[in-house]
Design a protein around this motif. Sequence first.
Motif, PDB file in Angstrom:
ATOM      1  N   SER A   1      -9.297   2.992   6.569  1.00 59.78           N
ATOM      2  CA  SER A   1      -9.336   2.061   7.691  1.00 59.78           C
ATOM      3  C   SER A   1     -10.156   2.673   8.813  1.00 59.78           C
ATOM      4  O   SER A   1     -10.060   3.890   9.069  1.00 59.78           O
ATOM      5  N   LEU A   2     -10.942   1.857   9.489  1.00 60.63           N
ATOM      6  CA  LEU A   2     -11.702   2.354  10.638  1.00 60.63           C
ATOM      7  C   LEU A   2     -10.773   2.903  11.716  1.00 60.63           C
ATOM      8  O   LEU A   2     -11.161   3.792  12.487  1.00 60.63           O
ATOM      9  N   ALA A   3      -9.530   2.416  11.762  1.00 62.42           N
ATOM     10  CA  ALA A   3      -8.574   2.856  12.778  1.00 62.42           C
ATOM     11  C   ALA A   3      -8.096   4.286  12.553  1.00 62.42           C
ATOM     12  O   ALA A   3      -7.480   4.873  13.440  1.00 62.42           O
ATOM     13  N   TRP A   4      -8.379   4.848  11.394  1.00 59.61           N
ATOM     14  CA  TRP A   4      -7.918   6.206  11.086  1.00 59.61           C
ATOM     15  C   TRP A   4      -8.983   7.238  11.433  1.00 59.61           C
ATOM     16  O   TRP A   4      -9.365   8.079  10.615  1.00 59.61           O
ATOM     17  N   GLY A   5      -9.489   7.160  12.651  1.00 56.35           N
ATOM     18  CA  GLY A   5     -10.404   8.181  13.137  1.00 56.35           C
ATOM     19  C   GLY A   5     -11.863   7.947  12.831  1.00 56.35           C
ATOM     20  O   GLY A   5     -12.693   8.831  13.081  1.00 56.35           O
ATOM     21  N   TRP A   6     -12.240   6.757  12.342  1.00 56.66           N
ATOM     22  CA  TRP A   6     -13.622   6.517  11.930  1.00 56.66           C
ATOM     23  C   TRP A   6     -14.451   5.771  12.966  1.00 56.66           C
ATOM     24  O   TRP A   6     -15.670   5.651  12.796  1.00 56.66           O
ATOM     25  N   LYS A   7     -13.835   5.271  14.018  1.00 55.86           N
ATOM     26  CA  LYS A   7     -14.594   4.488  14.990  1.00 55.86           C
ATOM     27  C   LYS A   7     -15.652   5.357  15.661  1.00 55.86           C
ATOM     28  O   LYS A   7     -15.389   6.474  16.079  1.00 55.86           O
ATOM     29  N   GLY A   8     -16.863   4.806  15.767  1.00 57.26           N
ATOM     30  CA  GLY A   8     -17.966   5.539  16.356  1.00 57.26           C
ATOM     31  C   GLY A   8     -18.702   6.438  15.391  1.00 57.26           C
ATOM     32  O   GLY A   8     -19.696   7.067  15.764  1.00 57.26           O
TER      33      GLY A   8
END
Length: 265
Positions: free
Chosen positions: A102-109
């Motif tokens: 999930s992008l919410a698990w530290g992948w944003k940016g």
Amino acid sequence: MADAVARRTILALALAGMAAGGLPSSGLAASAESATAPLTVKVGAYEFPPYVTESGGGVTQSLLDLLNAEQTDFRFELVRTSPQRRYEDMERGRFDMMAFESLAWGWKGRPVEASRVYLHDAEVFVAKAGPGMDQSYFDRLDDKTILGRLGYHYAFAGMTADPEVLEKRFNTRLTVTHEGNVRSVAAGRAALAIVTRSFLAQFLKANPDMAPLLLVSDRTDQIYEHTILVRRDGPVSAAWVNGTLDRLERSGALPALWTRQGIVP
């Protein structure tokens, strides 16, 4: 027999001509083979049962088997990483894709793109069963010790995975094993464990003697919205992944996989 000899003669002359023109017959074979060989796509995976087990198997490998059977352009291969190291490994190109992320698990940016959501799961709390224990036990977390998994992001802590923050602010001790955490709670060594719901279902099926010892929360910490992350400018795009997932769903292959693995979407 004469026709066969003639055909061999013609073939030999043709190959000799190609070689004279700068393309050896062995190069022709290699070129033909490379033109049809699938491109290898490396898929990062860290221990995340039941999606990736300690041995490297699990639902992720089964999904890759489906992807490999569905098409011939790419060959998907598992590459082991850790929850903490996965971001750097992806950015360095050590692998090109991650499933059940999930992008919410530290992948944003970060330089990744996400497929559509293709599976839901959840995290639940587990306590030791006993007299007077009911669902109200899970109403408050701030007065209880919690066992979690190193490198995971928890909603009750604002989606942080920072071990220091989790321990000091949320009384959460991090380990490297879901099963050990559940057994520790059953033994009274911690108040709560937080685990993946599908993992717990598989664990209790394999260890039915543990079920009476545990109280499982109706409360969820977070609902997983599983996507497949691909490295930007990597060999496959999110659009390609979406199209392949659509075909696997229409064919019934994906629903059958969830059923075999005991996962309820």
